[in-house]
Scaffold this active site. Sequence first.
Site, PDB file in Angstrom:
ATOM      1  N   ASP A   1      48.424  42.608  70.771  1.00  0.00           N
ATOM      2  CA  ASP A   1      47.790  43.883  70.250  1.00  0.00           C
ATOM      3  C   ASP A   1      48.185  44.917  70.597  1.00  0.00           C
ATOM      4  O   ASP A   1      47.420  46.235  70.678  1.00  0.00           O
ATOM      5  CB  ASP A   1      46.231  43.757  69.990  1.00  0.00           C
ATOM      6  CG  ASP A   1      45.637  42.573  69.362  1.00  0.00           C
ATOM      7  OD1 ASP A   1      46.506  42.024  68.234  1.00  0.00           O
ATOM      8  OD2 ASP A   1      44.558  42.027  69.150  1.00  0.00           O
ATOM      9  N   ALA A   2      49.161  45.042  71.537  1.00  0.00           N
ATOM     10  CA  ALA A   2      49.377  46.211  72.311  1.00  0.00           C
ATOM     11  C   ALA A   2      50.981  46.925  71.860  1.00  0.00           C
ATOM     12  O   ALA A   2      51.385  47.634  72.449  1.00  0.00           O
ATOM     13  CB  ALA A   2      49.539  45.935  73.779  1.00  0.00           C
TER      14      ALA A   2
END
Lengths: 282, 282, 282, 282
Positions: free
Chosen positions: D226-227
Amino acid sequence: MRNTAVLLIDCPDRKGLVAAVSGLLYRHGANILHADQHRDQEAGLFFMRVEWDLEAFGLDAFRAEFAPLAGELCMRWRIEEMARRPRVALFVSQYLHCLVDLLHRRQIGELNCEIPLIVSNHPDAGALARFHGVEFRLVPVTAAARSEAEAEQVALLGEHGIELIVLARYMQILSPDFVRRYPRRIINVHHSFLPAFVGARPYHAAFQRGVKLIGATSHYVTEELDAGPIIEQDVVRISHRDQVEDLIVKGRDLERMVLSRAVMWHLEQRILCYEKKTVIFD
Amino acid sequence: MRNTAVLLIDCPDRKGLVAAVSGLLYRHGANILHADQHRDQEAGLFFMRVEWDLEAFGLDAFRAEFAPLAGELCMRWRIEEMARRPRVALFVSQYLHCLVDLLHRRQIGELNCEIPLIVSNHPDAGALARFHGVEFRLVPVTAAARSEAEAEQVALLGEHGIELIVLARYMQILSPDFVRRYPRRIINVHHSFLPAFVGARPYHAAFQRGVKLIGATSHYVTEELDAGPIIEQDVVRISHRDQVEDLIVKGRDLERMVLSRAVMWHLEQRILCYEKKTVIFD
Amino acid sequence: MRNTAVLLIDCPDRKGLVAAVSGLLYRHGANILHADQHRDQEAGLFFMRVEWDLEAFGLDAFRAEFAPLAGELCMRWRIEEMARRPRVALFVSQYLHCLVDLLHRRQIGELNCEIPLIVSNHPDAGALARFHGVEFRLVPVTAAARSEAEAEQVALLGEHGIELIVLARYMQILSPDFVRRYPRRIINVHHSFLPAFVGARPYHAAFQRGVKLIGATSHYVTEELDAGPIIEQDVVRISHRDQVEDLIVKGRDLERMVLSRAVMWHLEQRILCYEKKTVIFD
Amino acid sequence: MRNTAVLLIDCPDRKGLVAAVSGLLYRHGANILHADQHRDQEAGLFFMRVEWDLEAFGLDAFRAEFAPLAGELCMRWRIEEMARRPRVALFVSQYLHCLVDLLHRRQIGELNCEIPLIVSNHPDAGALARFHGVEFRLVPVTAAARSEAEAEQVALLGEHGIELIVLARYMQILSPDFVRRYPRRIINVHHSFLPAFVGARPYHAAFQRGVKLIGATSHYVTEELDAGPIIEQDVVRISHRDQVEDLIVKGRDLERMVLSRAVMWHLEQRILCYEKKTVIFD
């Protein structure tokens, strides 16, 4: 202080426009900071905004070479030096929220302009004007003496060298004569999502119609009421719980924002008008 | 399956309405899950929605006692059992995005209804209807034979026991006769932020006007075109870069959302109409 | 001046709560203007807000009868008379946009409160305080002498009978001791969409992360930094064109709006807190 | 079918970049339809996207002359012919709303791509895949046999010549090995406003925290969960009335929109990545 120049162009679209402009800027050693173009393919029009650093840049030499090129390419154009702060007059009636907002934005440098003059048909804004060190002129407007009032306003605007008039909830309608003196130089905020609810009391009309969002619109003033090129619009959700007074409260935030954005973009030379529309370079 | 009842009330406002209704529900042992009221003070009207658990609740006994009370208090009211799924017909023309969306929402249980019938004046939706196991009926509409087409539609609606008609981008105008048969039972989506851009080709009109936001509106259909009570509206930002085709693409997402929300709220018995407006209980 | 009372209740959910409260109000002849309830079914909690007209209403008699009922039903409750204007202190540092905004909203009656005191660790807000006729107290805060500064602040708050503290971009962290003195009575605005970007320089962090929307959050201050119950949040779209300075400009509008809404709702007695959350009655 | 070419450039910023590129295009007779540039002044980087008509344009000749120029100016660049439709695989688990949405958008031409393959760890999407004539491959994923599953997926992707993988609510975490095979070629939708609520069950986390808006984020997948670079985000307002299930319903609309916009922009070659961020040319 931003020591830059902005070149704004609109002209019939043709091949090579970007190459011509950027090539000339390059030969003059411009350090370009922003550049944006737009084509309206249906209308066959081209729009361009370029901003570059003036540090060690010979603007006069560039201008001398650009002018004939622009003529050849049928360009309407202007070059603005951003270090110069345009002179703005604020017109207001009894609702002061947009005035408070614009004066504060100027004070903290968000709006890059001088505000030497506030004109009102009500005395209420006087104290605020003094607080900000701005000349306040009360010009009452009556149906009988509208043209005398406008003559006085025009004289004031001339004395103060005003280049942009911002109608910050000014509740009088300007005459076509007045408007024609300041083409694309009068910005108004209308408290509806235009073209819905043109004219007086738009919040009441929105309430009656039962809409689920209310809006506000900033636009250039033209001779036709509420029909000038739209600069910015925004909306906020309402519900059946909101009475007209709630719409007015919620609407004030919209009015402040859409008006201040319009003034900021005008001052940053981001707006080009054509037909009844605007190009907003971001 | 939600085994609850919803009571919807509108009546002239007076003291004691909430006490009367909630007191009676309490005496019948109701376990209230949601309750909401609204007063329109200007109009002097009161609106209420209560939802309670039907587990071990005697609905007939409650109804028998509530009816005379409601009569005394001049209430218009209805009780809906949420376990019963209303029967909905979808009308569509050649644009299928709202249809795809509604059928999927029904499939995953987001819309609590039966959809036994899809009616269209174009054949395009047939395959999708078959995929979802819904009867598809092609009813061509021509200017000459509009009333025959409507007669056929009315017959189909009757056969299928339809309670709600959803115009999912159905591009034909329904006759006043047709509309009168289904008061507050036809939901339409109009692809503009009403009351702006009533009528045909609203995206083209929005583009011509140079607005900075486009919208969509879902509303109950009344005999006056695009003037029925608004259920939901939403908007999306556009810029000078967006051509009409971009508005159409961006607008499709709005249309899907405002139409599906309207249908969901109707099915959940959250909407009360009065004058030209809606109360949406959330 | 609104001559109404607001009753706020939270308690374990059970049958008959609305009937009990509305029945008692009815027997006392209350003319209810607004009533709203909420159930958190997971937590088993019930929340209620009722507002009624105090014209010819015996508040003491009602209170005398309500108190034992509330005790029986394990209610936490309070009754607020809306004609009484709470006394609010504004804390500010060098950024004045929220202060300007709140003072103007108070001036035009949008915020129903007294503002007798402005506290700052910078001298900049002095002139504005004088313009609005509000006492301005400069309380410098240094790491070495934080507790002395807080002692001075607490004394000032006591002298002025302050009931609500609004941190209008006050850039100092309050000690747990200070915070415990004003439970649910300190409102802060944090310039991010919490829980993203807790702590210092959230606009810089948002810029680094490349988010496409930035936000602002108003919340009650608790002993844990930026973790108190959220009252309001809003966001605005940004793009790759926006540098940190643009985020700061765009964010100021968000900060003004989310903070002023929180203060308004607090003053209108619309907020109930539980766990780390808020119920906002609209 | 759009017969155009798109040139995408990123390089260290220096004077004359626009002049060099637009000059060369002009000498080759290009009819430019769109051109946009961006400078990240802090990072000292320049980004450009130009789209022009290929009708009677010699692309090979242009490329031959552009390549050495680009080398000189340290450009990373690529030219994409828009008539060629990229091959996209959709990965999905049991929630099908994004899949339904993407397949419909492809069908009506909103997404300019081929979708030859749907991969799922659940059988549910099979019927929908057949309806759209897309090959459906069930690849169960267990903790024990994750690498075997990925090997099978990689083989499938290779067989089908897949250039872009869209995780349309695919609930398995891809291994770093897998991710490295498709740099900037895997688009995911995360059901929160990143960086808030990274990881599993973000709607539950948002509910617990009591936020007033929920969001969704589409991003390129990188090895860190999720980065990756954010492509698009959007939010919707919620209130205390919304339970977790309501958040899930409201969130689905966000997920559809932010994912489909990301896929559309990727296919239209509008996205450049740098550091952890994206430039989205509009």
